[in-house]
Design a protein around this motif. Structure first.
Motif, PDB file in Angstrom:
ATOM      1  N   LEU A  31       0.848  -1.194   0.000  1.00  0.00           N
ATOM      2  CA  LEU A  31       0.000   0.000   0.000  1.00  0.00           C
ATOM      3  C   LEU A  31       0.882   1.243   0.000  1.00  0.00           C
ATOM      4  O   LEU A  31       2.009   1.214   0.526  1.00  0.00           O
ATOM      5  N   PRO A  32       0.409   2.351  -0.538  1.00  0.00           N
ATOM      6  CA  PRO A  32       1.208   3.582  -0.497  1.00  0.00           C
ATOM      7  C   PRO A  32       1.329   4.081   0.947  1.00  0.00           C
ATOM      8  O   PRO A  32       0.448   3.818   1.778  1.00  0.00           O
ATOM      9  N   PRO A  33       2.415   4.770   1.280  1.00  0.00           N
ATOM     10  CA  PRO A  33       2.572   5.317   2.628  1.00  0.00           C
ATOM     11  C   PRO A  33       1.396   6.231   2.993  1.00  0.00           C
ATOM     12  O   PRO A  33       0.737   6.798   2.116  1.00  0.00           O
ATOM     13  N   LYS A  34       1.152   6.382   4.304  1.00  0.00           N
ATOM     14  CA  LYS A  34       0.018   7.180   4.774  1.00  0.00           C
ATOM     15  C   LYS A  34       0.092   8.621   4.290  1.00  0.00           C
ATOM     16  O   LYS A  34      -0.935   9.260   4.024  1.00  0.00           O
ATOM     17  N   ASN A  35       1.302   9.141   4.158  1.00  0.00           N
ATOM     18  CA  ASN A  35       1.454  10.545   3.770  1.00  0.00           C
ATOM     19  C   ASN A  35       1.441  10.752   2.244  1.00  0.00           C
ATOM     20  O   ASN A  35       1.634  11.860   1.768  1.00  0.00           O
ATOM     21  N   VAL A  36       1.257   9.690   1.510  1.00  0.00           N
ATOM     22  CA  VAL A  36       1.216   9.790   0.038  1.00  0.00           C
ATOM     23  C   VAL A  36      -0.224   9.557  -0.422  1.00  0.00           C
ATOM     24  O   VAL A  36      -0.830   8.521  -0.108  1.00  0.00           O
ATOM     25  N   ILE A  37      -0.741  10.531  -1.166  1.00  0.00           N
ATOM     26  CA  ILE A  37      -2.114  10.389  -1.680  1.00  0.00           C
ATOM     27  C   ILE A  37      -2.064   9.609  -2.992  1.00  0.00           C
ATOM     28  O   ILE A  37      -1.710  10.143  -4.047  1.00  0.00           O
ATOM     29  N   SER A  38      -2.391   8.335  -2.913  1.00  0.00           N
ATOM     30  CA  SER A  38      -2.362   7.465  -4.094  1.00  0.00           C
ATOM     31  C   SER A  38      -3.351   6.327  -3.889  1.00  0.00           C
ATOM     32  O   SER A  38      -3.502   5.823  -2.775  1.00  0.00           O
ATOM     33  N   ASP A  39      -4.032   5.951  -4.957  1.00  0.00           N
ATOM     34  CA  ASP A  39      -4.995   4.845  -4.902  1.00  0.00           C
ATOM     35  C   ASP A  39      -4.370   3.515  -5.335  1.00  0.00           C
ATOM     36  O   ASP A  39      -5.055   2.494  -5.374  1.00  0.00           O
ATOM     37  N   GLU A  40      -3.089   3.528  -5.674  1.00  0.00           N
ATOM     38  CA  GLU A  40      -2.457   2.325  -6.217  1.00  0.00           C
ATOM     39  C   GLU A  40      -2.116   1.319  -5.120  1.00  0.00           C
ATOM     40  O   GLU A  40      -1.461   1.666  -4.130  1.00  0.00           O
ATOM     41  N   VAL A  41      -2.563   0.077  -5.344  1.00  0.00           N
ATOM     42  CA  VAL A  41      -2.203  -1.028  -4.462  1.00  0.00           C
ATOM     43  C   VAL A  41      -1.508  -2.079  -5.341  1.00  0.00           C
ATOM     44  O   VAL A  41      -2.077  -2.529  -6.343  1.00  0.00           O
ATOM     45  N   THR A  42      -0.299  -2.437  -4.980  1.00  0.00           N
ATOM     46  CA  THR A  42       0.473  -3.379  -5.798  1.00  0.00           C
ATOM     47  C   THR A  42       0.461  -4.758  -5.165  1.00  0.00           C
ATOM     48  O   THR A  42       0.735  -4.902  -3.964  1.00  0.00           O
ATOM     49  N   VAL A  43       0.166  -5.756  -6.007  1.00  0.00           N
ATOM     50  CA  VAL A  43       0.119  -7.147  -5.548  1.00  0.00           C
ATOM     51  C   VAL A  43       1.169  -7.927  -6.332  1.00  0.00           C
ATOM     52  O   VAL A  43       1.176  -7.900  -7.572  1.00  0.00           O
ATOM     53  N   THR A  44       2.055  -8.622  -5.632  1.00  0.00           N
ATOM     54  CA  THR A  44       3.141  -9.379  -6.259  1.00  0.00           C
ATOM     55  C   THR A  44       3.080 -10.838  -5.835  1.00  0.00           C
ATOM     56  O   THR A  44       2.828 -11.149  -4.673  1.00  0.00           O
ATOM     57  N   GLY A  45       3.341 -11.718  -6.810  1.00  0.00           N
ATOM     58  CA  GLY A  45       3.348 -13.154  -6.545  1.00  0.00           C
ATOM     59  C   GLY A  45       3.282 -13.920  -7.845  1.00  0.00           C
ATOM     60  O   GLY A  45       3.491 -13.346  -8.931  1.00  0.00           O
ATOM     61  N   LEU A  46       2.988 -15.203  -7.780  1.00  0.00           N
ATOM     62  CA  LEU A  46       2.824 -15.989  -9.003  1.00  0.00           C
ATOM     63  C   LEU A  46       1.523 -15.590  -9.687  1.00  0.00           C
ATOM     64  O   LEU A  46       0.568 -15.159  -9.020  1.00  0.00           O
ATOM     65  N   PRO A  47       1.456 -15.698 -11.026  1.00  0.00           N
ATOM     66  CA  PRO A  47       0.314 -15.163 -11.789  1.00  0.00           C
ATOM     67  C   PRO A  47      -1.062 -15.557 -11.254  1.00  0.00           C
ATOM     68  O   PRO A  47      -1.910 -14.688 -11.033  1.00  0.00           O
TER      69      PRO A  47
END
Length: 271
Positions: free
Chosen positions: A229-245
């Motif tokens: 998740l983006p840091p609390k002080n960064v206004i961003s809606d991006e959530v990155t998910v990493t792993g096998l497909p």
């Protein structure tokens, strides 16, 4: 008196020796009968064969054609080298043996005619076709009666070649090789970690984390993924998910469903 003798010489008959020279060699009745009998009784079959196949019929040092002639009691006439696809001729006294000899020659030519199939293969897939110690390529060649030519290591994605006398088996071998590469490509895809970004409003990131981080911890463990998740002080809606497909795909679905069920927000998403 001299004129009379001169006239007699002019009217003298031609000698026997002169007659023989004029008529050419004498053909005896026996030889004429033999020639006539040969022409009358011989059977002939012609075989169309490309010039590049004549060597198969002749064989090393003429061994193959000699063997055919002796076995079937025939005479095989092969076109001269360089002639434009002239037919072979099989001649003999026994009709059955002539046809048998012709069938033998046709089989030799057919067996020698090869079919070639090219297969596009990235360099990183050649090892899959060759196999450990060449075991896979050897198995394919023996099973389908073909020859598989693999590009040299380092060549820039040159095609594989599958060559053999049986068109059906050549194609079967090509399908086998393509299946091996497709399977390996999918295996590598599924075993290579990927990252995917999903857009979830910043205000709902707390739902993803859950009380004391229980939601994000549960998803990470059960799906074997990493959620960033983006840091609390960064206004961003991006959530990155990493792993096998497959795990990433399911993890993203879980995140979206979690937020939907808690907020009734409708997302324009395939999930």
């Amino acid at each position: 008196m001299q004129n009379i003798k001169s006239e007699r010489r002019q009217h003298q008959p031609v000698t026997k020796m002169t007659e023989k020279k004029a008529k050419g060699p004498t053909v005896t009745p026996q030889l004429a009968r033999m020639r006539g009998q040969w022409v009358q009784e011989t059977k002939e079959v012609t075989i169309k064969a490309p010039n590049n196949m004549l060597g198969v019929v002749v064989g090393p040092g003429g061994s193959t054609i000699k063997e055919i002639q002796e076995k079937y009691k025939v005479r095989v006439s092969v076109p001269q080298k360089g002639s434009k696809d002239q037919p072979l001729r099989v001649v003999g006294l026994d009709k059955g043996l002539v046809h048998d000899a012709a069938d033998h020659i046709k089989a030799l030519v057919q067996k020698a005619v090869t079919t070639t199939v090219t297969i596009k293969a990235p360099n990183n897939m050649l090892g899959v076709v060759v196999g450990p110690g060449g075991s896979t390529i050897k198995e394919i060649q023996e099973k389908y009666k073909v020859r598989v030519s693999v590009p040299q290591k380092g060549s820039k994605d040159q095609p594989l070649r599958v060559v053999g006398p049986d068109k059906g088996l050549v194609q079967d071998a090509a399908v086998h090789i393509e299946s091996l590469m497709a399977y390996e490509k999918e295996r590598r895809r599924l075993s290579t970690p990927v990252s995917q970004t999903v857009f979830i409003p910043k205000a709902h990131h707390g739902l993803i984390i859950g009380r004391q981080g229980q939601n994000i911890r549960y998803l990470s463990l059960t799906r074997r993924i990493t959620i960033v998740l983006p840091p609390k002080n960064v206004i961003s809606d991006e959530v990155t998910v990493t792993g096998l497909p497959d795990q990433v795909d399911q993890g993203v679905r879980d995140l979206v469903n979690l937020v939907k069920s808690s907020t009734h927000i409708c997302y324009n998403s395939d999930f």
